[in-house]
Design a protein around this motif. Structure first.
Motif, PDB file in Angstrom:
ATOM      1  N   ALA A  16       0.876  -1.164   0.000  1.00 59.41           N
ATOM      2  CA  ALA A  16       0.000   0.000   0.000  1.00 59.41           C
ATOM      3  C   ALA A  16       0.913   1.214   0.000  1.00 59.41           C
ATOM      4  O   ALA A  16       2.133   1.079   0.115  1.00 59.41           O
ATOM      5  CB  ALA A  16      -0.921  -0.006   1.224  1.00 59.41           C
ATOM      6  N   GLN A  17       0.349   2.407  -0.117  1.00 57.55           N
ATOM      7  CA  GLN A  17       1.226   3.571  -0.164  1.00 57.55           C
ATOM      8  C   GLN A  17       0.565   4.800   0.422  1.00 57.55           C
ATOM      9  O   GLN A  17      -0.654   4.873   0.575  1.00 57.55           O
ATOM     10  CB  GLN A  17       1.699   3.850  -1.586  1.00 57.55           C
ATOM     11  CG  GLN A  17       0.584   4.147  -2.578  1.00 57.55           C
ATOM     12  CD  GLN A  17       1.133   4.424  -3.978  1.00 57.55           C
ATOM     13  OE1 GLN A  17       2.159   5.072  -4.135  1.00 57.55           O
ATOM     14  NE2 GLN A  17       0.433   3.928  -4.992  1.00 57.55           N
ATOM     15  N   ARG A  18       1.421   5.730   0.800  1.00 57.37           N
ATOM     16  CA  ARG A  18       1.038   7.093   1.138  1.00 57.37           C
ATOM     17  C   ARG A  18       1.873   7.987   0.233  1.00 57.37           C
ATOM     18  O   ARG A  18       2.757   7.509  -0.471  1.00 57.37           O
ATOM     19  CB  ARG A  18       1.349   7.405   2.607  1.00 57.37           C
ATOM     20  CG  ARG A  18       0.661   6.482   3.604  1.00 57.37           C
ATOM     21  CD  ARG A  18      -0.838   6.724   3.651  1.00 57.37           C
ATOM     22  NE  ARG A  18      -1.478   5.879   4.667  1.00 57.37           N
ATOM     23  CZ  ARG A  18      -1.903   4.643   4.449  1.00 57.37           C
ATOM     24  NH1 ARG A  18      -1.776   4.106   3.245  1.00 57.37           N
ATOM     25  NH2 ARG A  18      -2.464   3.946   5.410  1.00 57.37           N
ATOM     26  N   PHE A  78       7.480  -3.945   6.064  1.00 63.15           N
ATOM     27  CA  PHE A  78       8.498  -2.982   5.671  1.00 63.15           C
ATOM     28  C   PHE A  78       7.844  -1.633   5.427  1.00 63.15           C
ATOM     29  O   PHE A  78       6.716  -1.563   4.933  1.00 63.15           O
ATOM     30  CB  PHE A  78       9.194  -3.405   4.369  1.00 63.15           C
ATOM     31  CG  PHE A  78       9.908  -4.725   4.461  1.00 63.15           C
ATOM     32  CD1 PHE A  78      11.249  -4.781   4.802  1.00 63.15           C
ATOM     33  CD2 PHE A  78       9.229  -5.900   4.202  1.00 63.15           C
ATOM     34  CE1 PHE A  78      11.901  -5.999   4.885  1.00 63.15           C
ATOM     35  CE2 PHE A  78       9.873  -7.128   4.298  1.00 63.15           C
ATOM     36  CZ  PHE A  78      11.221  -7.178   4.634  1.00 63.15           C
ATOM     37  N   VAL A  79       8.556  -0.578   5.775  1.00 62.93           N
ATOM     38  CA  VAL A  79       8.131   0.764   5.399  1.00 62.93           C
ATOM     39  C   VAL A  79       9.302   1.404   4.670  1.00 62.93           C
ATOM     40  O   VAL A  79      10.376   1.587   5.238  1.00 62.93           O
ATOM     41  CB  VAL A  79       7.740   1.608   6.628  1.00 62.93           C
ATOM     42  CG1 VAL A  79       7.443   3.042   6.204  1.00 62.93           C
ATOM     43  CG2 VAL A  79       6.528   1.009   7.320  1.00 62.93           C
ATOM     44  N   LYS A 107      -4.552  -1.551   4.257  1.00 61.64           N
ATOM     45  CA  LYS A 107      -3.727  -0.387   4.573  1.00 61.64           C
ATOM     46  C   LYS A 107      -3.843   0.712   3.534  1.00 61.64           C
ATOM     47  O   LYS A 107      -3.328   1.796   3.713  1.00 61.64           O
ATOM     48  CB  LYS A 107      -2.253  -0.802   4.695  1.00 61.64           C
ATOM     49  CG  LYS A 107      -1.976  -1.645   5.911  1.00 61.64           C
ATOM     50  CD  LYS A 107      -0.478  -1.835   6.086  1.00 61.64           C
ATOM     51  CE  LYS A 107      -0.186  -2.675   7.319  1.00 61.64           C
ATOM     52  NZ  LYS A 107       0.901  -3.614   7.080  1.00 61.64           N
ATOM     53  N   TRP A 108      -4.489   0.380   2.420  1.00 67.39           N
ATOM     54  CA  TRP A 108      -4.549   1.349   1.327  1.00 67.39           C
ATOM     55  C   TRP A 108      -5.423   2.534   1.711  1.00 67.39           C
ATOM     56  O   TRP A 108      -6.478   2.390   2.283  1.00 67.39           O
ATOM     57  CB  TRP A 108      -5.107   0.695   0.068  1.00 67.39           C
ATOM     58  CG  TRP A 108      -4.886   1.535  -1.147  1.00 67.39           C
ATOM     59  CD1 TRP A 108      -5.685   2.544  -1.594  1.00 67.39           C
ATOM     60  CD2 TRP A 108      -3.789   1.465  -2.055  1.00 67.39           C
ATOM     61  NE1 TRP A 108      -5.145   3.099  -2.727  1.00 67.39           N
ATOM     62  CE2 TRP A 108      -3.988   2.461  -3.029  1.00 67.39           C
ATOM     63  CE3 TRP A 108      -2.648   0.655  -2.143  1.00 67.39           C
ATOM     64  CZ2 TRP A 108      -3.097   2.668  -4.075  1.00 67.39           C
ATOM     65  CZ3 TRP A 108      -1.765   0.860  -3.185  1.00 67.39           C
ATOM     66  CH2 TRP A 108      -1.986   1.848  -4.137  1.00 67.39           C
ATOM     67  N   ASP A 118      -1.923   7.597  10.749  1.00 73.24           N
ATOM     68  CA  ASP A 118      -2.829   6.453  10.707  1.00 73.24           C
ATOM     69  C   ASP A 118      -2.061   5.136  10.754  1.00 73.24           C
ATOM     70  O   ASP A 118      -2.636   4.075  10.676  1.00 73.24           O
ATOM     71  CB  ASP A 118      -3.723   6.505   9.462  1.00 73.24           C
ATOM     72  CG  ASP A 118      -2.930   6.313   8.180  1.00 73.24           C
ATOM     73  OD1 ASP A 118      -3.496   5.837   7.202  1.00 73.24           O
ATOM     74  OD2 ASP A 118      -1.730   6.652   8.179  1.00 73.24           O
ATOM     75  N   LEU A 119      -0.758   5.216  10.895  1.00 77.44           N
ATOM     76  CA  LEU A 119       0.053   4.002  10.937  1.00 77.44           C
ATOM     77  C   LEU A 119       0.714   3.856  12.297  1.00 77.44           C
ATOM     78  O   LEU A 119       1.267   4.810  12.833  1.00 77.44           O
ATOM     79  CB  LEU A 119       1.156   4.067   9.872  1.00 77.44           C
ATOM     80  CG  LEU A 119       0.697   3.961   8.435  1.00 77.44           C
ATOM     81  CD1 LEU A 119       1.878   4.195   7.514  1.00 77.44           C
ATOM     82  CD2 LEU A 119       0.095   2.588   8.171  1.00 77.44           C
ATOM     83  N   ASP A 120       0.656   2.660  12.827  1.00 78.37           N
ATOM     84  CA  ASP A 120       1.356   2.377  14.069  1.00 78.37           C
ATOM     85  C   ASP A 120       2.757   1.896  13.728  1.00 78.37           C
ATOM     86  O   ASP A 120       2.931   0.806  13.212  1.00 78.37           O
ATOM     87  CB  ASP A 120       0.601   1.298  14.849  1.00 78.37           C
ATOM     88  CG  ASP A 120       1.333   0.924  16.133  1.00 78.37           C
ATOM     89  OD1 ASP A 120       2.283   1.641  16.492  1.00 78.37           O
ATOM     90  OD2 ASP A 120       0.948  -0.075  16.753  1.00 78.37           O
TER      91      ASP A 120
END
Length: 143
Positions: A16-18, A78-79, A107-108, A118-120
């Protein structure tokens, strides 16, 4: 040993991405980090464990030093932090289609609804590549 003749499988994975980061998950339970080789560059990602192997050619560029990962009971997360905040990538991987790679709809977030926070990110560790490339890479290269 004979094990070297066994073909490594492509792991099931999702992304997914931001606008500033890529979220990537490999579905391998109880991964042993000591038996896993991971390499992240600005344009690629390679992963090799006892049974699985995967390599990605990123659609855009990431910052390996700011990227991180976390080994969980069910998967490995992974981030990858993007070099530049901007438009969403068209795709994660610009090489040959990886049939085990899917979109992580959980997560999208669409570009207009994504919000910071919005991410832990607890429990994520920065990649430690033993200093390989640290300082020795000329970051001005734009090839």
């Amino acid at each position: 040993g004979w094990s070297s003749y066994i073909m490594s499988k492509l792991p099931d994975c999702k992304w997914a991405q931001r606008n500033d980061k890529i979220l990537f998950t490999i579905n391998i339970p109880n991964l042993d980090p000591n038996k896993t080789t991971i390499n992240v560059t600005e344009t690629s990602f390679t992963f090799k464990s006892e049974d699985h192997e995967l390599s990605l050619d990123f659609f855009g560029t990431v910052d390996p030093k700011q990227s991180s990962w976390k080994v969980g009971a069910r998967d490995v997360a992974f981030v990858f932090m993007r070099k530049e905040v901007g438009d969403y990538w068209d795709t994660l991987h610009k090489g040959k289609k990886i049939h085990t790679l899917k979109v992580d709809w959980d997560k999208w977030k669409d570009e207009d609804e994504a919000r910071d926070g919005d991410l832990d990110m607890s429990g994520f560790d920065k990649f430690d590549f033993g200093g390989a490339g640290a300082g020795g890479v000329d970051s001005d290269d734009e090839d």
